[in-house]
Structure formats: C-alpha cells, structure tokens
Design a protein around this motif. Structure first.
Motif, PDB file in Angstrom:
ATOM      1  N   PRO A 240     -70.481  19.966  32.656  1.00 47.64           N
ATOM      2  CA  PRO A 240     -70.995  20.669  31.472  1.00 47.64           C
ATOM      3  C   PRO A 240     -72.150  19.910  30.834  1.00 47.64           C
ATOM      4  N   ARG A 241     -72.943  20.637  30.103  1.00 51.35           N
ATOM      5  CA  ARG A 241     -74.099  20.042  29.446  1.00 51.35           C
ATOM      6  C   ARG A 241     -73.701  19.011  28.402  1.00 51.35           C
ATOM      7  N   SER A 242     -72.523  19.135  27.836  1.00 52.32           N
ATOM      8  CA  SER A 242     -72.129  18.307  26.704  1.00 52.32           C
ATOM      9  C   SER A 242     -71.712  16.894  27.080  1.00 52.32           C
ATOM     10  N   VAL A 243     -71.700  16.542  28.368  1.00 54.12           N
ATOM     11  CA  VAL A 243     -71.253  15.207  28.749  1.00 54.12           C
ATOM     12  C   VAL A 243     -72.450  14.274  28.907  1.00 54.12           C
ATOM     13  N   PHE A 244     -72.245  13.044  28.533  1.00 58.36           N
ATOM     14  CA  PHE A 244     -73.228  11.972  28.674  1.00 58.36           C
ATOM     15  C   PHE A 244     -72.950  11.276  30.000  1.00 58.36           C
ATOM     16  N   GLN A 245     -73.772  11.557  31.013  1.00 54.88           N
ATOM     17  CA  GLN A 245     -73.553  10.997  32.331  1.00 54.88           C
ATOM     18  C   GLN A 245     -74.001   9.532  32.366  1.00 54.88           C
ATOM     19  N   VAL A 246     -73.128   8.667  32.838  1.00 56.95           N
ATOM     20  CA  VAL A 246     -73.428   7.241  32.926  1.00 56.95           C
ATOM     21  C   VAL A 246     -73.799   6.869  34.352  1.00 56.95           C
ATOM     22  N   THR A 247     -72.897   7.092  35.280  1.00 55.36           N
ATOM     23  CA  THR A 247     -73.186   6.890  36.706  1.00 55.36           C
ATOM     24  C   THR A 247     -72.638   8.077  37.481  1.00 55.36           C
ATOM     25  N   ALA A 248     -73.254   8.348  38.617  1.00 55.77           N
ATOM     26  CA  ALA A 248     -72.820   9.502  39.409  1.00 55.77           C
ATOM     27  C   ALA A 248     -73.080   9.239  40.880  1.00 55.77           C
ATOM     28  N   SER A 249     -72.207   9.773  41.695  1.00 57.42           N
ATOM     29  CA  SER A 249     -72.399   9.782  43.145  1.00 57.42           C
ATOM     30  C   SER A 249     -72.302  11.223  43.603  1.00 57.42           C
ATOM     31  N   GLN A 250     -72.226  11.433  44.886  1.00 58.22           N
ATOM     32  CA  GLN A 250     -72.170  12.801  45.397  1.00 58.22           C
ATOM     33  C   GLN A 250     -70.874  13.503  45.002  1.00 58.22           C
ATOM     34  N   THR A 251     -69.812  12.737  44.826  1.00 56.98           N
ATOM     35  CA  THR A 251     -68.515  13.368  44.556  1.00 56.98           C
ATOM     36  C   THR A 251     -67.861  12.911  43.257  1.00 56.98           C
ATOM     37  N   ARG A 252     -68.353  11.828  42.651  1.00 59.22           N
ATOM     38  CA  ARG A 252     -67.688  11.298  41.461  1.00 59.22           C
ATOM     39  C   ARG A 252     -68.704  11.081  40.334  1.00 59.22           C
ATOM     40  N   LEU A 253     -68.199  11.244  39.119  1.00 60.15           N
ATOM     41  CA  LEU A 253     -69.060  11.116  37.950  1.00 60.15           C
ATOM     42  C   LEU A 253     -68.334  10.306  36.878  1.00 60.15           C
ATOM     43  N   ASN A 254     -69.011   9.288  36.347  1.00 57.63           N
ATOM     44  CA  ASN A 254     -68.515   8.550  35.193  1.00 57.63           C
ATOM     45  C   ASN A 254     -69.289   9.038  33.974  1.00 57.63           C
ATOM     46  N   PHE A 255     -68.571   9.429  32.936  1.00 58.02           N
ATOM     47  CA  PHE A 255     -69.258  10.067  31.819  1.00 58.02           C
ATOM     48  C   PHE A 255     -68.504   9.864  30.509  1.00 58.02           C
ATOM     49  N   HIS A 256     -69.218  10.219  29.429  1.00 56.66           N
ATOM     50  CA  HIS A 256     -68.631  10.254  28.090  1.00 56.66           C
ATOM     51  C   HIS A 256     -68.627  11.698  27.616  1.00 56.66           C
ATOM     52  N   PRO A 257     -67.474  12.236  27.218  1.00 53.49           N
ATOM     53  CA  PRO A 257     -67.457  13.572  26.608  1.00 53.49           C
ATOM     54  C   PRO A 257     -67.933  13.504  25.166  1.00 53.49           C
ATOM     55  N   ARG A 258     -68.087  14.637  24.561  1.00 55.59           N
ATOM     56  CA  ARG A 258     -68.537  14.701  23.165  1.00 55.59           C
ATOM     57  C   ARG A 258     -67.604  13.943  22.229  1.00 55.59           C
ATOM     58  N   SER A 259     -66.325  13.860  22.576  1.00 50.01           N
ATOM     59  CA  SER A 259     -65.355  13.172  21.725  1.00 50.01           C
ATOM     60  C   SER A 259     -65.573  11.664  21.678  1.00 50.01           C
ATOM     61  N   HIS A 260     -66.389  11.125  22.564  1.00 49.21           N
ATOM     62  CA  HIS A 260     -66.669   9.686  22.566  1.00 49.21           C
ATOM     63  C   HIS A 260     -67.810   9.305  21.624  1.00 49.21           C
ATOM     64  N   PHE A 261     -68.366  10.279  20.936  1.00 50.87           N
ATOM     65  CA  PHE A 261     -69.484   9.972  20.034  1.00 50.87           C
ATOM     66  C   PHE A 261     -69.103   8.916  19.006  1.00 50.87           C
ATOM     67  N   TRP A 262     -67.964   9.108  18.327  1.00 49.66           N
ATOM     68  CA  TRP A 262     -67.592   8.179  17.259  1.00 49.66           C
ATOM     69  C   TRP A 262     -67.173   6.814  17.777  1.00 49.66           C
ATOM     70  N   PRO A 263     -66.380   6.709  18.847  1.00 48.70           N
ATOM     71  CA  PRO A 263     -66.104   5.360  19.376  1.00 48.70           C
ATOM     72  C   PRO A 263     -67.371   4.601  19.756  1.00 48.70           C
ATOM     73  N   LEU A 264     -68.305   5.287  20.397  1.00 46.64           N
ATOM     74  CA  LEU A 264     -69.565   4.633  20.755  1.00 46.64           C
ATOM     75  C   LEU A 264     -70.333   4.209  19.509  1.00 46.64           C
ATOM     76  N   GLN A 265     -70.355   5.064  18.492  1.00 46.99           N
ATOM     77  CA  GLN A 265     -71.032   4.739  17.250  1.00 46.99           C
ATOM     78  C   GLN A 265     -70.417   3.504  16.592  1.00 46.99           C
TER      79      GLN A 265
END
Length: 292
Positions: A240-265
């Motif tokens: 989905p557009r709402s995820v912050f992609q950190v690293t990605a491969s052909q089959t796996r994705l490491n990301f932050h969902p919208r709910s991670h905004f406050w922990p990151l802040q």
C-alpha cells in the motif's frame, strides 16, 4: 543611590536585557509566526474546496463524475498543497537559521566584542548570563514552533496524501510532529556551543550551520532504522501507498506502517534533545574554563 542586590531583580533584568539586545531577531520571529498563523488559517479555509478540486471529473460529465469545467476548485488544490508544503519545509529548515543566529549573534558576537565580559562584571555570573541567553529563545522557539505544528495539523484537514503528501516524506514527517521543535532547540544548542568554542561571530555561525547540516542528514538517512520494522512477504501482497519502505527484495519488504509515525517521532526527538543537552552541558563547561 542604593545598589540593587536582590538576585531575583537582577535575574529579571538580565532576561529583559536579552530581549532588548536581540529585539530585531525576536521581532522578525514574531512577524514570521504571525504570518505563518495567518497563512495556515487561510489554507484551512481552502481545505474543503481543495478536496473538491482534487476529486475525479470527466469531459463530458457522466452519471458518476462531474464535468471538469464545473469544478470551481480546480486550482484550489494546487494552492492548498503548495502552501502546506511550503510551511512544512520552513519548519524543517528552521534548524539552520536558528543555529547560525545562536552561534553568530547570540553567543559568538558577544564574546568577540567583549559584551559578555562586561556583563560578568555587573554582578551577573557567567552561568546566569548563558542561562538567560539560552532560556529566552528556547521558550520562544518552543511555543512558536509548537503553535505552527498544531495549526498545520489542523489545516491538513482530512490528511489526503494527494494534497498534503504521505506521512513519511521528509518534510511532512519533520514538520508535523515534535521533531520540528526538537530540531529548532538542537540548532539553538549547537549554535551556542559553536559560539563558546570559537568566540567569534562568523566562524561560529558557519560551524553551527555545518554541524546542524551533518546532524540533519544523518538522522534523515537512518530514520528508517530508529524503530523495528515489519517484514512482509510481497509475493501475494500488494504494497500500500501508506507504508514507509526501508529495504526490499524481490519477495520480502521491511517497512514502517502509518502507526509507526509516533514511535519514530519520539525516538528521533529523544536523540535530538540528547544532542541538545550534551551541547548545552559542554557549552557551560567551556564557559567555566573561560572564567576565573
């Protein structure tokens, strides 16, 4: 004539002196705050019209979509999105002029021209002098920046990413949370440290700018690592557009969902305030070495 020896009176006078000495910068900050407030109120009034202008239309009109020629708000969405982008960018880059001003005018210039030493001979301790120098702009920066962030959040309305940008865009991320205040305060602290280290206005301003730029870029580059990511197999999942992609491969994705905004802040703000506290503590240590 009776000398004033009450430390409370002396302390109050010192704070007034700081306000008077830097009144030009304070007036400019006040005017910028008023202008920003007025501009955000204007943008908030445009939000509903911008939503209509951002909606789909057709030529000619259909049963589901209105005619594009009939969408009166067709340019309101551009004004709205551009205006919000401008305000968030200003909040993001606030660290740099604050750092330069603190290093050059607030601390460096007064050490260079001897104004600071003159103040220290007038029953004002060096520690109290530096405390007043930092406390006055810190309060004004905290109150003003917080007000602009809250107004900006209100003006964002329905938080439509097509209008206001996705939450993980660098300017949007910094300009919509406590990190905006933390960056401004860190710029103040780094500027004060540069001023104490170099004792000259221009070199201190330049050093504070460089230090702020390094810190800003370092945190932006490693922002995705400040909180544990979520890993997902993407073979049967559309990202989905709402995820912050950190690293990605052909089959796996490491990301932050919208709910991670406050922990990151919170983590990033904590890092910034730790840097600010360390810079202020070092500045006081340098001050003690400079004075008998």
């Amino acid at each position: 004539m009776t000398a004033v020896t009450d430390p409370t009176v002396r302390g109050t006078g010192l704070f007034r002196a700081v306000l008077r000495l830097h009144r030009t910068a304070l007036v400019l900050w006040g005017l910028a705050l008023l202008a920003g407030t007025g501009f955000l109120l204007y943008l908030a009034a445009l939000s509903d019209e911008a939503e209509r202008g951002n909606s789909a239309c057709a030529i000619p009109a259909t049963d589901e979509l209105p005619s594009c020629a009939a969408v009166d708000a067709i340019t309101a969405d551009e004004t709205y999105s551009t205006g919000l982008a401008f305000v968030t960018a200003v909040l993001v880059w606030l660290i740099f002029p604050v750092a330069a001003w603190a290093g050059g005018a607030l601390i460096g210039r007064e050490l260079e021209n001897g104004t600071a030493r003159l103040a220290w001979t007038q029953s004002i301790t060096p520690a109290r002098w530096l405390t007043a120098k930092l406390a006055v702009p810190a309060v004004l920066l905290t109150v003003g920046t917080t007000a602009l962030v809250l107004l900006g959040e209100w003006a964002r309305g329905k938080d439509n990413p097509n209008l206001v940008g996705d939450w993980y865009y660098p300017d949007v991320y910094v300009g919509t949370g406590p990190t905006a205040v933390a960056y401004a305060l860190t710029g103040l602290a780094l500027g004060a440290l540069a001023g104490m280290l170099l004792g000259r206005a221009l070199p201190a301003a330049g050093a504070a700018l460089v230090a702020s730029l390094v810190l800003f870029n370092l945190l932006e580059r490693h922002r995705g690592s400040l909180w544990p990511t979520i890993t997902r197999d993407t073979t049967d999942w559309e990202v989905p557009r709402s995820v912050f992609q950190v690293t990605a491969s052909q089959t796996r994705l490491n990301f932050h969902p919208r709910s991670h905004f406050w922990p990151l802040q919170y983590v990033e703000s904590g890092i910034l305030l730790t840097v600010a506290a360390a810079a202020v503590a070092t500045a006081f240590c340098l001050l003690r070495r400079r004075t008998p």
